[in-house]
Write an enzyme that holds these catalytic residues in place. Structure first.
Site, PDB file in Angstrom:
ATOM      1  N   ARG A 206      16.535 -34.697   2.736  1.00  0.00           N
ATOM      2  CA  ARG A 206      17.486 -34.928   3.836  1.00  0.00           C
ATOM      3  C   ARG A 206      18.898 -35.065   3.272  1.00  0.00           C
ATOM      4  O   ARG A 206      19.860 -34.549   3.820  1.00  0.00           O
ATOM      5  CB  ARG A 206      17.088 -36.171   4.632  1.00  0.00           C
ATOM      6  CG  ARG A 206      15.781 -35.995   5.372  1.00  0.00           C
ATOM      7  CD  ARG A 206      15.497 -37.158   6.324  1.00  0.00           C
ATOM      8  NE  ARG A 206      14.105 -37.114   6.715  1.00  0.00           N
ATOM      9  CZ  ARG A 206      13.138 -37.871   6.201  1.00  0.00           C
ATOM     10  NH1 ARG A 206      13.420 -38.810   5.318  1.00  0.00           N
ATOM     11  NH2 ARG A 206      11.896 -37.711   6.592  1.00  0.00           N
ATOM     12  N   SER A 248       6.591 -31.077  19.059  1.00  0.00           N
ATOM     13  CA  SER A 248       5.624 -31.085  20.154  1.00  0.00           C
ATOM     14  C   SER A 248       5.230 -32.507  20.549  1.00  0.00           C
ATOM     15  O   SER A 248       4.334 -32.695  21.366  1.00  0.00           O
ATOM     16  CB  SER A 248       4.380 -30.291  19.750  1.00  0.00           C
ATOM     17  OG  SER A 248       3.849 -30.829  18.560  1.00  0.00           O
ATOM     18  N   CYS A 337       3.701 -28.690   3.340  1.00  0.00           N
ATOM     19  CA  CYS A 337       3.093 -29.913   2.777  1.00  0.00           C
ATOM     20  C   CYS A 337       1.588 -29.727   2.648  1.00  0.00           C
ATOM     21  O   CYS A 337       0.834 -30.687   2.593  1.00  0.00           O
ATOM     22  CB  CYS A 337       3.431 -31.129   3.624  1.00  0.00           C
ATOM     23  SG  CYS A 337       2.827 -31.033   5.311  1.00  0.00           S
TER      24      CYS A 337
HETATM   25  N1  SAH Z   1      10.798 -33.204   9.456  1.00  0.00           N
HETATM   26  C1  SAH Z   1      10.203 -34.455   9.854  1.00  0.00           C
HETATM   27  C2  SAH Z   1       8.712 -34.509   9.603  1.00  0.00           C
HETATM   28  C3  SAH Z   1       7.922 -33.432  10.287  1.00  0.00           C
HETATM   29  S1  SAH Z   1       6.218 -33.735  10.361  1.00  0.00           S
HETATM   30  C4  SAH Z   1      10.943 -35.587   9.165  1.00  0.00           C
HETATM   31  O1  SAH Z   1      11.818 -35.331   8.355  1.00  0.00           O
HETATM   32  O2  SAH Z   1      10.632 -36.745   9.429  1.00  0.00           O
HETATM   33  C5  SAH Z   1       5.654 -32.455  11.385  1.00  0.00           C
HETATM   34  C6  SAH Z   1       6.020 -32.595  12.853  1.00  0.00           C
HETATM   35  O3  SAH Z   1       5.586 -31.401  13.502  1.00  0.00           O
HETATM   36  C7  SAH Z   1       5.363 -33.725  13.612  1.00  0.00           C
HETATM   37  O4  SAH Z   1       6.373 -34.529  14.170  1.00  0.00           O
HETATM   38  C8  SAH Z   1       4.545 -33.058  14.728  1.00  0.00           C
HETATM   39  O5  SAH Z   1       4.642 -33.747  15.964  1.00  0.00           O
HETATM   40  C9  SAH Z   1       5.211 -31.712  14.834  1.00  0.00           C
HETATM   41  N2  SAH Z   1       4.413 -30.578  15.285  1.00  0.00           N
HETATM   42  C10 SAH Z   1       3.139 -30.255  14.979  1.00  0.00           C
HETATM   43  N3  SAH Z   1       2.807 -29.054  15.485  1.00  0.00           N
HETATM   44  C11 SAH Z   1       3.907 -28.590  16.128  1.00  0.00           C
HETATM   45  C12 SAH Z   1       4.225 -27.377  16.827  1.00  0.00           C
HETATM   46  N4  SAH Z   1       3.319 -26.411  16.940  1.00  0.00           N
HETATM   47  N5  SAH Z   1       5.443 -27.221  17.338  1.00  0.00           N
HETATM   48  C13 SAH Z   1       6.362 -28.216  17.221  1.00  0.00           C
HETATM   49  N6  SAH Z   1       6.138 -29.359  16.543  1.00  0.00           N
HETATM   50  C14 SAH Z   1       4.930 -29.554  16.006  1.00  0.00           C
END
Ligand code: SAH
Length: 393
Positions: A206, A248, A337
């Site tokens: 970040r 989502s 990840c």
């Molecule tokens: N970038 C974030 C962490 C992301 S974790 C940070 O820095 O904190 C992955 C995220 O993807 C989760 O919040 C989950 O709700 C979301 N997610 C999972 N499948 C998804 C989809 N198909 N479309 C949009 N979001 C999704």
């Protein structure tokens, strides 16, 4: 003490201090869930002390490769103290950090995060479950903290034959907390948030993103899989004009909005979309939207190598769309990840996305998990988070 005898030749990985023994490597021996066993080679030679897990494919997780070491409360005190001491030496720009990162800290099946004055623990294996009381005591002693919340409500526990469990192990009170990360502040809820509440492993990425936004003068930001908005806050701090957060999860997006407000950024600079990222990327391409930078931080598409092929297609598709949607000169920050996708494979996937998109890119940076999520030299499975920053030509 019960013994687990390995089949001939199966001692090799333990000799290299890799801490897992798979079901198929065992010749004979069994024990109760979490019971400490002596793991020995086909000729009876000592290899490790480990925790037996009768239902798991990973049948034994090694606690120690030293025959003289005893697996007792003292060992957990030492290991936890060592893990905490390592964090004290690491450059961690936050009051929230991972204190125990499983195998990498000599504590397989245990994850502990610290959020300001609160600890959150996940007991993920039969072995760590068995020593839960000793581990809890060790954590409180090593940190001097008085609040410990358990978030063992994770599906991997099923593989170990363990029920989900969560709640206060020590202390009580509000589960909604505020942490500091770099120059900004974030709220989270340790009871209801993803994982233990926040994705701590992305902390340094970040910061890197805030720098990219500033250095490249990025104005419009697409934050795909935003969760509670961490990368978006970083972008706004880096001078971005507008961030679109896509996730989502409605509660995650609500929190993203709250985090934008908490940091003093005008709400008009941030829009949230409760939607699928892949579909949103397509819709935005059709609508002719443009972005100067795009973050893609999806959930684990490939939990293991067996899912790698399907996952690779999913990764390639979102990266292809993102490369198309980016303005020339824009930067894609893309992550995987998935333990089942190696850094090399991820590189190839992103390269393939560029070819399919007809877009030429320059790798600007390779990224990984923050140093409080250490990786040991003996345990390659520890490298789960890989990121690439790509400049679109
Ligand atoms: N970038 C974030 C962490 C992301 S974790 C940070 O820095 O904190 C992955 C995220 O993807 C989760 O919040 C989950 O709700 C979301 N997610 C999972 N499948 C998804 C989809 N198909 N479309 C949009 N979001 C999704």
């Amino acid at each position: 003490m019960k013994s687990i005898r390995l089949r001939p030749g199966k001692e090799r990985s333990l000799l290299r201090r890799h801490p897992w023994v798979f079901e198929g490597s065992i010749d004979r021996g069994r024990a109760d869930p979490g019971e400490t066993v002596r793991v020995e080679a086909g000729d009876g030679r000592f290899l490790a002390w480990g925790a037996y897990s009768p239902q798991s494919m990973i049948r034994v997780r090694a606690w120690s490769f030293d025959e003289a070491e005893r697996i007792d409360a003292d060992l957990f005190q030492r290991r936890v103290a060592q893990a905490v001491a390592l964090r004290a030496r690491l450059p961690i720009a936050s009051d929230a950090m991972r204190l125990v990162h499983g195998e990498a800290d000599g504590l397989p099946g245990l994850v502990v995060d610290r959020y300001a004055d609160t600890l959150v623990a996940q007991f993920l294996s039969a072995g760590s479950e068995r020593f839960r009381a000793s581990i809890t005591e060790a954590l409180l002693a090593a940190t001097g903290l008085a609040r410990l919340y358990e978030r063992s409500d994770v599906s991997v526990r099923k593989l170990e034959g363990l029920e989900p469990r969560s709640g206060w192990l020590k202390g009580q009170g509000a589960t909604e907390l505020t942490i500091r990360e770099h120059d900004w502040r974030l709220t989270l809820d340790v009871a209801t948030g993803h994982k233990t509440g926040y994705y701590l492993d992305q902390r340094d990425n970040r910061r890197a993103f805030a720098d990219i936004v500033r250095d490249f003068g990025c104005r419009r930001v697409f934050n795909g899989y935003s969760y509670s908005g961490g990368f978006g806050i970083a972008a706004l701090a880096g001078g971005a004009e507008h961030v679109t957060s896509v996730d989502s999860s409605a509660p995650a997006l609500e929190r993203a909005q709250a985090n934008v407000a908490l940091n003093g950024f005008d709400a008009s600079r941030h829009e949230v979309l409760d939607a699928d990222v892949n579909q949103t990327l397509r819709a935005m391409l059709e609508a002719g939207r443009g972005f100067d930078t795009i973050v893609l931080d999806p959930p684990k598409f490939a939990p293991s190598a067996a899912h790698a092929e399907r996952a690779a297609r999913a990764y390639k598709d979102i990266n292809r769309l993102a490369l198309l949607l980016l303005e020339p000169g824009g930067v894609l920050l893309t992550f995987s990840c998935s333990g089942g996708i190696s850094a090399e494979l991820f590189h190839k996937i992103v390269a393939g996305a560029g070819i399919d998109a007809g877009v030429d890119g320059v790798f600007y940076a390779r990224l990984g998990a923050a140093p409080d999520h250490p990786m040991t030299i003996d345990f390659p499975e520890g490298e789960y988070l890989k990121g690439l920053a790509v400049i679109k030509r």
